[in-house]
Scaffold this active site. Structure first.
Site, PDB file in Angstrom:
ATOM      1  N   ASP A 273       0.834  -1.204   0.000  1.00  0.00           N
ATOM      2  CA  ASP A 273       0.000   0.000   0.000  1.00  0.00           C
ATOM      3  C   ASP A 273       0.874   1.262   0.000  1.00  0.00           C
ATOM      4  OD1 ASP A 273      -2.086   1.755   0.352  1.00  0.00           O
ATOM      5  OD2 ASP A 273      -2.874   0.805   2.161  1.00  0.00           O
ATOM      6  N   ASP A 333     -10.478   4.208  -1.316  1.00  0.00           N
ATOM      7  CA  ASP A 333     -11.087   3.211  -0.425  1.00  0.00           C
ATOM      8  C   ASP A 333     -12.612   3.166  -0.553  1.00  0.00           C
ATOM      9  OD1 ASP A 333      -8.500   3.044   0.391  1.00  0.00           O
ATOM     10  OD2 ASP A 333      -8.937   3.226   2.525  1.00  0.00           O
TER      11      ASP A 333
HETATM   12  C1  GLA Z   1      -5.419   2.241   2.784  1.00  0.00           C
HETATM   13  C2  GLA Z   1      -5.945   1.120   1.905  1.00  0.00           C
HETATM   14  C3  GLA Z   1      -6.987   0.334   2.675  1.00  0.00           C
HETATM   15  C4  GLA Z   1      -6.375  -0.233   3.946  1.00  0.00           C
HETATM   16  C5  GLA Z   1      -5.775   0.888   4.782  1.00  0.00           C
HETATM   17  C6  GLA Z   1      -4.973   0.364   5.964  1.00  0.00           C
HETATM   18  O1  GLA Z   1      -6.391   3.177   3.074  1.00  0.00           O
HETATM   19  O2  GLA Z   1      -6.471   1.635   0.718  1.00  0.00           O
HETATM   20  O3  GLA Z   1      -7.495  -0.711   1.870  1.00  0.00           O
HETATM   21  O4  GLA Z   1      -5.387  -1.166   3.606  1.00  0.00           O
HETATM   22  O5  GLA Z   1      -4.905   1.698   4.002  1.00  0.00           O
HETATM   23  O6  GLA Z   1      -4.342   1.368   6.677  1.00  0.00           O
END
Ligand code: GLA
Length: 512
Positions: A273, A333
């Site tokens: 990520d 997200d």
């Molecule tokens: C980002 C990702 C999410 C999750 C969070 C965890 O926002 O897009 O899917 O993994 O980080 O902190």
């Protein structure tokens, strides 16, 4: 006289001592400088916030620092040992006031930060250096080349991920119980194989720089063995930046070591990520940064599915496969609301042709069963993700699923569309702005999956003519995959009422 002098000297000394001590007592430390506010996360880690204060009398100004982002402090004051200041995070409708209150003692500040709608966070702020507030020095990314295909994920990955439901509350016990429930509920038999731990498992690095897990995960190797013993696979999460999105230890500068550790522990899947990597690298360096980990995962000699999470920046679907990526997030997200899910899901058709065996568009994990949408909306979620050949990563609590949630997540006919080996792209045949959305996908057995979606807030009738979806002069037989029933169709098409935010999903057997 001697005595007199003695007596006149004594009160002067007393007064001097009194003045000195009272000035020491009430004099305020000058708070100007750099501070780190550390809040225990309850798993052996601390959430760190850096700030710089400037003091002028009782007036406090300064800034909060998040990597390269700086937010000014407002309403700052320091009086009788009490510090108060505020900041605004987010903009527009999403702007929120965060309030910091502290008591200063011995150059330390006992502090509480209060974010609207959240539990106050208590911790201690200590002095730090300006350097400590800055991201580490940049490690140049490698030159670009193609990483060989790892031969994994020939159909879209299926499993579960901890983030949507548990966020920072995931731990060893929960993961084991989820693994058990994946088996007992039938999820495993339906094809959901990966049990993926998202952010907040990380601890600190040991003296050799090896990543450790935090107190929520006492023994990663034992955990992977447990999950494997249930016939499942297991995944975890990191970031190419120094910190993950939740502020935990990332893989920056330790990529090779971390890939090795994950393989040694027995992990089968990594979600990687971007998060704080944005403080170090520019967007056009992303491909090289992702390539670096892709290469090390391959060299670890353990089959590890590689999931890129950088929210679709720089058209990742055009290069995700070149860095060894098996799937790549295409959007920001998801949240458990119709607006979020439908905005994401219905925006994916243009890039659908980039999905192919081994390399998938990932419009984010499922929210089905988390309670924020109606059953019709969740059926839309499942149908749309399946037509898009999206990874199916359940994001709910598998231990306590209702029968309705089970019927949505484990609809074998719908899953079969998602997993169809040909991975033909879904095609939207309706106008992009229409509330009636008609989607088709040609399947391996020659049949056609047809989704009739209603984005409107009221039920509407959706008409489809075989001519318009490439089935002119064919004989069509239809099965409704949510009703589990064959439905009569006319020679030239089908017309049906679709509930608000709902879907009718048909499988059309076609003959001449
Ligand atoms: C980002 C990702 C999410 C999750 C969070 C965890 O926002 O897009 O899917 O993994 O980080 O902190």
């Amino acid at each position: 006289m001697v005595q007199g002098r003695k007596y006149s000297f004594f009160p002067a000394v007393l007064i001097a001592i009194f003045l000195l001590s009272s000035s020491l007592l009430f004099a305020q430390t000058d708070l100007s400088g750099y501070w780190v506010f550390r809040v225990p996360t309850g798993d052996g880690n601390f959430r760190e916030t850096f700030f710089q204060l400037k003091q002028a009398g009782e007036n406090i100004t300064g800034k909060i620092m998040f990597g390269n982002r700086e937010i000014p402090i407002t309403a700052g004051s320091y009086k009788d040992g009490k510090l108060h200041f505020e900041t605004t995070v987010g903009t527009g409708d999403r702007a929120r006031q965060v309030v910091y209150d502290g008591t200063v003692q011995n150059d330390k500040i006992d502090m509480t930060s209060t974010f609207p709608g959240r539990e106050p966070r208590k911790g201690v702020a200590e002095r730090t250096t300006e350097e400590a507030t800055k991201p580490p020095a940049k490690i140049p990314p490698p030159p670009l080349h193609d990483v060989p295909d790892n031969a994994l994920a020939r159909t879209p990955p299926m499993g579960w991920n901890s983030w949507n439901k548990f966020a920072g509350k995931v731990d060893d016990k929960t993961v084991r119980e989820i693994a058990d429930a994946m088996v007992s509920s039938g999820m495993k038999d339906a094809g959901y194989i990966y049990v993926n731990i998202d952010d907040t498992w990380e601890g600190q690095r040991d003296a050799q720089g090896n990543i450790t897990s935090n107190t929520k995960f006492p023994d990663m190797h034992a955990l992977t063995e447990y999950v494997h013993s249930r016939g499942l696979k297991i995944g975890l999460y990191s970031s190419p930046g120094p910190k993950t999105c939740a502020g935990y230890e990332g893989s920056y500068g330790h990529e090779e070591q971390d890939a090795h550790t994950y393989a040694q522990w027995g992990f089968d899947y990594l979600k990687y990520d971007w998060c704080s990597a944005s403080q170090i690298y520019k967007n056009d360096e992303m491909q090289a940064v992702y390539q670096k980990m892709g290469e090390f995962l391959l060299r670890s000699r353990r089959p590890i599915v590689y999931s890129l999470c950088q929210y679709g920046i720089n058209d990742v679907w055009t290069w995700g496969a070149k860095v060894g990526g098996n799937l790549w997030r295409t959007t920001g997200d998801i949240s458990d609301r119709w607006e979020s899910m439908s905005k994401i899901g219905f925006s994916q058709f243009d890039i659908a042709p980039y999905a192919r065996p081994g390399h998938w568009n990932d419009p984010d994990m499922l929210e089905i069963g988390n309670g924020g949408m109606t059953a019709d909306e969740y059926r839309t979620h499942m149908s749309l993700w399946s037509l898009l050949a999206a990874p199916l990563l359940a994001g709910n609590d598998i231990r306590t699923m209702t029968d309705e949630t089970k019927s949505i997540l484990m609809n074998k006919d719908v899953i079969a569309i998602d997993q169809d080996v040909d991975a033909n792209p879904a095609r939207r045949l309706s106008d992009p702005n229409a509330t009636a959305v008609i989607v088709t996908r040609l399947l391996h057995d020659g049949s056609v999956a047809l989704g009739l979606f209603n984005r409107a807030d009221q039920a509407q009738t959706i008409d489809v003519k075989w001519d318009n979806i490439g089935l002119a002069r064919r004989k069509v037989q239809a099965r409704d995959l949510w009703k589990h029933a064959d439905v009569p169709v006319s020679a030239d098409g089908y017309s049906t009422s679709v509930p608000a935010h709902g879907v009718v999903l048909l499988k059309l057997a076609v003959s001449r």
